[in-house]
Design a protein around this motif. Structure first.
Motif, PDB file in Angstrom:
ATOM      1  N   LEU A  28       2.588   6.084  -7.434  1.00 29.89           N
ATOM      2  CA  LEU A  28       1.972   5.239  -6.413  1.00 29.89           C
ATOM      3  C   LEU A  28       2.668   3.892  -6.460  1.00 29.89           C
ATOM      4  CD1 LEU A  28      -1.851   6.027  -6.760  1.00 29.89           C
ATOM      5  CD2 LEU A  28      -0.355   6.605  -4.841  1.00 29.89           C
ATOM      6  N   LYS A  29       3.230   3.472  -5.329  1.00 28.25           N
ATOM      7  CA  LYS A  29       4.043   2.262  -5.284  1.00 28.25           C
ATOM      8  C   LYS A  29       3.348   1.186  -4.452  1.00 28.25           C
ATOM      9  CE  LYS A  29       8.273   5.013  -5.649  1.00 28.25           C
ATOM     10  NZ  LYS A  29       7.587   6.324  -5.741  1.00 28.25           N
ATOM     11  N   PRO A  30       3.799  -0.062  -4.582  1.00 28.26           N
ATOM     12  CA  PRO A  30       3.208  -1.145  -3.784  1.00 28.26           C
ATOM     13  C   PRO A  30       3.176  -0.806  -2.305  1.00 28.26           C
ATOM     14  CG  PRO A  30       4.738  -2.038  -5.381  1.00 28.26           C
ATOM     15  CD  PRO A  30       4.874  -0.554  -5.468  1.00 28.26           C
ATOM     16  N   ASP A  31       2.045  -1.087  -1.691  1.00 33.07           N
ATOM     17  CA  ASP A  31       1.813  -0.870  -0.250  1.00 33.07           C
ATOM     18  C   ASP A  31       1.581   0.597   0.112  1.00 33.07           C
ATOM     19  OD1 ASP A  31       2.048  -3.596   0.278  1.00 33.07           O
ATOM     20  OD2 ASP A  31       4.207  -3.455   0.519  1.00 33.07           O
ATOM     21  N   ASP A  32       1.618   1.512  -0.863  1.00 29.93           N
ATOM     22  CA  ASP A  32       1.244   2.899  -0.574  1.00 29.93           C
ATOM     23  C   ASP A  32      -0.231   2.939  -0.188  1.00 29.93           C
ATOM     24  OD1 ASP A  32       3.726   3.908  -1.069  1.00 29.93           O
ATOM     25  OD2 ASP A  32       3.219   4.911  -2.953  1.00 29.93           O
ATOM     26  N   LYS A  33      -0.539   3.752   0.811  1.00 30.38           N
ATOM     27  CA  LYS A  33      -1.915   3.856   1.278  1.00 30.38           C
ATOM     28  C   LYS A  33      -2.611   5.022   0.588  1.00 30.38           C
ATOM     29  CE  LYS A  33      -4.619   4.083   5.574  1.00 30.38           C
ATOM     30  NZ  LYS A  33      -4.536   4.140   7.050  1.00 30.38           N
ATOM     31  N   LEU A  34      -3.782   4.757   0.014  1.00 28.33           N
ATOM     32  CA  LEU A  34      -4.565   5.820  -0.624  1.00 28.33           C
ATOM     33  C   LEU A  34      -5.243   6.679   0.437  1.00 28.33           C
ATOM     34  CD1 LEU A  34      -6.332   3.966  -3.574  1.00 28.33           C
ATOM     35  CD2 LEU A  34      -4.365   5.482  -3.704  1.00 28.33           C
ATOM     36  N   LEU A  35      -5.558   7.905   0.062  1.00 26.24           N
ATOM     37  CA  LEU A  35      -6.295   8.779   0.964  1.00 26.24           C
ATOM     38  C   LEU A  35      -7.677   8.187   1.235  1.00 26.24           C
ATOM     39  CD1 LEU A  35      -5.504  12.230  -0.693  1.00 26.24           C
ATOM     40  CD2 LEU A  35      -4.618  11.410   1.493  1.00 26.24           C
TER      41      LEU A  35
ATOM     42  N   GLU B 138     -11.413  -4.726  -8.422  1.00 27.91           N
ATOM     43  CA  GLU B 138     -11.736  -5.836  -9.316  1.00 27.91           C
ATOM     44  C   GLU B 138     -10.573  -6.133 -10.268  1.00 27.91           C
ATOM     45  OE1 GLU B 138     -15.327  -4.819 -11.325  1.00 27.91           O
ATOM     46  OE2 GLU B 138     -16.587  -4.995  -9.526  1.00 27.91           O
ATOM     47  N   LYS B 139      -9.832  -5.085 -10.631  1.00 29.51           N
ATOM     48  CA  LYS B 139      -8.662  -5.249 -11.506  1.00 29.51           C
ATOM     49  C   LYS B 139      -7.451  -5.784 -10.754  1.00 29.51           C
ATOM     50  CE  LYS B 139      -9.662  -1.756 -15.052  1.00 29.51           C
ATOM     51  NZ  LYS B 139      -9.104  -0.618 -15.817  1.00 29.51           N
ATOM     52  N   GLY B 140      -7.546  -5.841  -9.438  1.00 29.07           N
ATOM     53  CA  GLY B 140      -6.439  -6.341  -8.632  1.00 29.07           C
ATOM     54  C   GLY B 140      -5.342  -5.324  -8.389  1.00 29.07           C
ATOM     55  N   LEU B 141      -5.657  -4.033  -8.589  1.00 28.14           N
ATOM     56  CA  LEU B 141      -4.637  -2.988  -8.421  1.00 28.14           C
ATOM     57  C   LEU B 141      -4.581  -2.440  -7.003  1.00 28.14           C
ATOM     58  CD1 LEU B 141      -5.133  -1.034 -11.775  1.00 28.14           C
ATOM     59  CD2 LEU B 141      -3.358  -2.692 -11.208  1.00 28.14           C
ATOM     60  N   ILE B 142      -5.670  -2.585  -6.261  1.00 28.56           N
ATOM     61  CA  ILE B 142      -5.699  -2.117  -4.880  1.00 28.56           C
ATOM     62  C   ILE B 142      -6.329  -3.180  -4.001  1.00 28.56           C
ATOM     63  CG2 ILE B 142      -5.853   0.328  -5.544  1.00 28.56           C
ATOM     64  CD1 ILE B 142      -8.838   0.221  -4.784  1.00 28.56           C
ATOM     65  N   VAL B 143      -6.120  -3.048  -2.710  1.00 29.35           N
ATOM     66  CA  VAL B 143      -6.759  -3.951  -1.755  1.00 29.35           C
ATOM     67  C   VAL B 143      -7.246  -3.121  -0.571  1.00 29.35           C
ATOM     68  CG1 VAL B 143      -4.543  -4.481  -0.639  1.00 29.35           C
ATOM     69  CG2 VAL B 143      -6.476  -6.035  -0.351  1.00 29.35           C
ATOM     70  N   SER B 144      -8.468  -3.376  -0.138  1.00 29.71           N
ATOM     71  CA  SER B 144      -9.029  -2.675   1.014  1.00 29.71           C
ATOM     72  C   SER B 144      -8.960  -3.586   2.229  1.00 29.71           C
ATOM     73  CB  SER B 144     -10.488  -2.285   0.745  1.00 29.71           C
ATOM     74  OG  SER B 144     -10.553  -1.316  -0.282  1.00 29.71           O
TER      75      SER B 144
ATOM     76  N   PHE C 145      -4.882   0.055  -0.073  1.00 34.14           N
ATOM     77  CA  PHE C 145      -3.462   0.057  -0.424  1.00 34.14           C
ATOM     78  C   PHE C 145      -3.247  -0.397  -1.867  1.00 34.14           C
ATOM     79  CE2 PHE C 145      -3.934  -0.536   4.080  1.00 34.14           C
ATOM     80  CZ  PHE C 145      -2.939   0.244   4.645  1.00 34.14           C
ATOM     81  N   ILE C 146      -2.135   0.081  -2.444  1.00 35.66           N
ATOM     82  CA  ILE C 146      -1.744  -0.347  -3.783  1.00 35.66           C
ATOM     83  C   ILE C 146      -1.170  -1.753  -3.693  1.00 35.66           C
ATOM     84  CG2 ILE C 146      -0.290   0.133  -5.792  1.00 35.66           C
ATOM     85  CD1 ILE C 146      -2.434   2.257  -5.264  1.00 35.66           C
ATOM     86  N   ARG C 147      -1.627  -2.627  -4.563  1.00 31.52           N
ATOM     87  CA  ARG C 147      -1.119  -4.008  -4.573  1.00 31.52           C
ATOM     88  C   ARG C 147       0.047  -4.118  -5.548  1.00 31.52           C
ATOM     89  NH1 ARG C 147      -5.527  -8.556  -5.510  1.00 31.52           N
ATOM     90  NH2 ARG C 147      -3.599  -9.752  -5.405  1.00 31.52           N
ATOM     91  N   PRO C 148       0.998  -5.011  -5.271  1.00 33.60           N
ATOM     92  CA  PRO C 148       2.060  -5.272  -6.254  1.00 33.60           C
ATOM     93  C   PRO C 148       1.438  -5.797  -7.545  1.00 33.60           C
ATOM     94  CG  PRO C 148       2.606  -6.225  -4.121  1.00 33.60           C
ATOM     95  CD  PRO C 148       1.177  -5.790  -4.047  1.00 33.60           C
ATOM     96  N   LEU C 149       2.037  -5.453  -8.678  1.00 36.06           N
ATOM     97  CA  LEU C 149       1.502  -5.901  -9.961  1.00 36.06           C
ATOM     98  C   LEU C 149       1.685  -7.405 -10.152  1.00 36.06           C
ATOM     99  CD1 LEU C 149       2.693  -3.031 -12.347  1.00 36.06           C
ATOM    100  CD2 LEU C 149       0.417  -3.384 -11.379  1.00 36.06           C
ATOM    101  N   THR C 150       2.676  -7.977  -9.453  1.00 34.89           N
ATOM    102  CA  THR C 150       2.875  -9.425  -9.537  1.00 34.89           C
ATOM    103  C   THR C 150       1.650 -10.124  -8.985  1.00 34.89           C
ATOM    104  OG1 THR C 150       5.215  -9.055  -9.159  1.00 34.89           O
ATOM    105  CG2 THR C 150       4.425 -11.311  -8.949  1.00 34.89           C
ATOM    106  N   ASP C 151       1.093 -11.000  -9.760  1.00 34.75           N
ATOM    107  CA  ASP C 151      -0.161 -11.663  -9.387  1.00 34.75           C
ATOM    108  C   ASP C 151      -0.005 -12.447  -8.090  1.00 34.75           C
ATOM    109  OD1 ASP C 151      -2.511 -13.318  -9.329  1.00 34.75           O
ATOM    110  OD2 ASP C 151      -2.727 -12.916 -11.465  1.00 34.75           O
ATOM    111  N   SER C 152      -0.984 -12.319  -7.212  1.00 34.93           N
ATOM    112  CA  SER C 152      -0.942 -13.047  -5.942  1.00 34.93           C
ATOM    113  C   SER C 152      -0.956 -14.548  -6.169  1.00 34.93           C
ATOM    114  CB  SER C 152      -2.134 -12.651  -5.057  1.00 34.93           C
ATOM    115  OG  SER C 152      -3.354 -12.950  -5.704  1.00 34.93           O
ATOM    116  N   ILE C 153      -1.541 -14.977  -7.301  1.00 38.61           N
ATOM    117  CA  ILE C 153      -1.554 -16.409  -7.622  1.00 38.61           C
ATOM    118  C   ILE C 153      -0.128 -16.896  -7.845  1.00 38.61           C
ATOM    119  CG2 ILE C 153      -2.276 -18.134  -9.328  1.00 38.61           C
ATOM    120  CD1 ILE C 153      -4.772 -16.437  -9.824  1.00 38.61           C
ATOM    121  N   VAL C 154       0.698 -16.062  -8.517  1.00 39.32           N
ATOM    122  CA  VAL C 154       2.101 -16.402  -8.739  1.00 39.32           C
ATOM    123  C   VAL C 154       2.822 -16.498  -7.396  1.00 39.32           C
ATOM    124  CG1 VAL C 154       4.283 -15.654  -9.760  1.00 39.32           C
ATOM    125  CG2 VAL C 154       2.136 -15.345 -11.024  1.00 39.32           C
ATOM    126  N   GLN C 155       2.560 -15.500  -6.518  1.00 40.42           N
ATOM    127  CA  GLN C 155       3.187 -15.503  -5.197  1.00 40.42           C
ATOM    128  C   GLN C 155       2.825 -16.777  -4.428  1.00 40.42           C
ATOM    129  OE1 GLN C 155       2.847 -11.962  -2.799  1.00 40.42           O
ATOM    130  NE2 GLN C 155       2.669 -10.661  -4.588  1.00 40.42           N
TER     131      GLN C 155
END
Length: 255
Positions: free
Chosen positions: A27-34, A59-65, A72-82
């Motif tokens: 599962l890669k960044p931006d991949d859409k879950l079923l 809550e772990k920051g691994l996905i975003v709805s 979708f799968i979120r990039p592991l790089t913290d959004s705060i860093v971005q």
């Protein structure tokens, strides 16, 4: 000495499976879950267990709805860093230049690695993204998105999870700079859209032929615009945009 063993909830097993798929790069960044209903069928569990697992992953920051679009799968790089990098870029375009330089270095390694490790699934994914880019070119449409997706498909084919997440984040942060790069090639360097497309085609052809050195060399030619002249152009464009933003802000404050 001994700790009480707590029975796991069904949702914990779902979380573990999805985390492992992210870690392995399946599962890669931006991949859409079923959708929730389909995930429940796949796992052979109730929808409430799936819902609970998705809440934990979010809550772990691994996905975003995204409402109305999916999960979708979120990039592991913290959004705060971005956000922090974006803030630096607004104040100093040197940050954008440095990120572009990093992008060039990492992507050259990735294309060589992707070509060496190319398998049927990766080849199909790269072909799909290239054909989207080709379609945009033939229809005369703007191709910024299909261009980026083609580059990311190559990076994903390198099968390095950390690199995939890093590069996805870099492309997200550099969206404006990448668009500026296209403007620079077309308007300043005098590239035709045909020449720009053919550079991508040369990279694509070398990957499909499984020629790592040719793929790396062709990408190096494509990214050769990231030079001193482009650095100066990038500074000029960022300064112009910031001046325009300040002008608009001042006018709004006066009104």
């Amino acid at each position: 000495m001994f700790k009480t063993i707590k029975p796991k909830r069904i949702s914990d097993y779902i979380v573990e499976q999805i985390e492992n798929l992210i870690r392995k790069g399946t599962l890669k960044p931006d991949d859409k879950l079923l959708p929730e209903r389909e995930l429940a069928k796949k796992f052979n569990v109730s929808r409430s267990s799936v819902r609970e697992a998705l809440n934990i992953l979010q809550e772990k920051g691994l996905i975003v709805s995204i409402q109305g679009d999916g999960t979708f799968i979120r990039p592991l790089t913290d959004s705060i860093v971005q956000d922090g990098v974006r803030s630096f870029m607004k104040r100093d375009p040197a940050t954008a230049w440095e990120l572009m330089d990093i992008r060039k270095t990492l992507e050259l390694w990735a294309v060589k690695r992707a070509t060496e490790m190319l398998d049927k699934n990766s080849a199909n994914a790269i072909k799909e993204m290239f054909y989207d880019l080709e379609k945009d070119y033939k229809l005369g449409k703007r191709s910024e998105n299909s261009d980026t997706e083609f580059h990311l498909s190559v990076i994903k084919a390198a099968k390095n999870t950390v690199l995939t997440h890093m590069m996805t984040s870099i492309f997200q942060v550099l969206r404006d700079a990448v668009d500026t790069g296209r403007e620079y090639l077309l308007d300043v360097k005098g590239f035709s859209k045909e020449k720009l497309f053919n550079q991508h085609k040369m990279v694509f052809d070398a990957i499909i032929k499984k020629d790592p050195l040719m793929a790396e060399n062709n990408l190096r030619k494509h990214l050769s615009f990231i030079d001193k002249d482009f650095k100066e152009y990038l500074y000029k464009m960022y300064n112009a945009k910031n001046k325009e933003k300040m002008r608009i802000s001042n006018n709004e404050n006066m009104n």
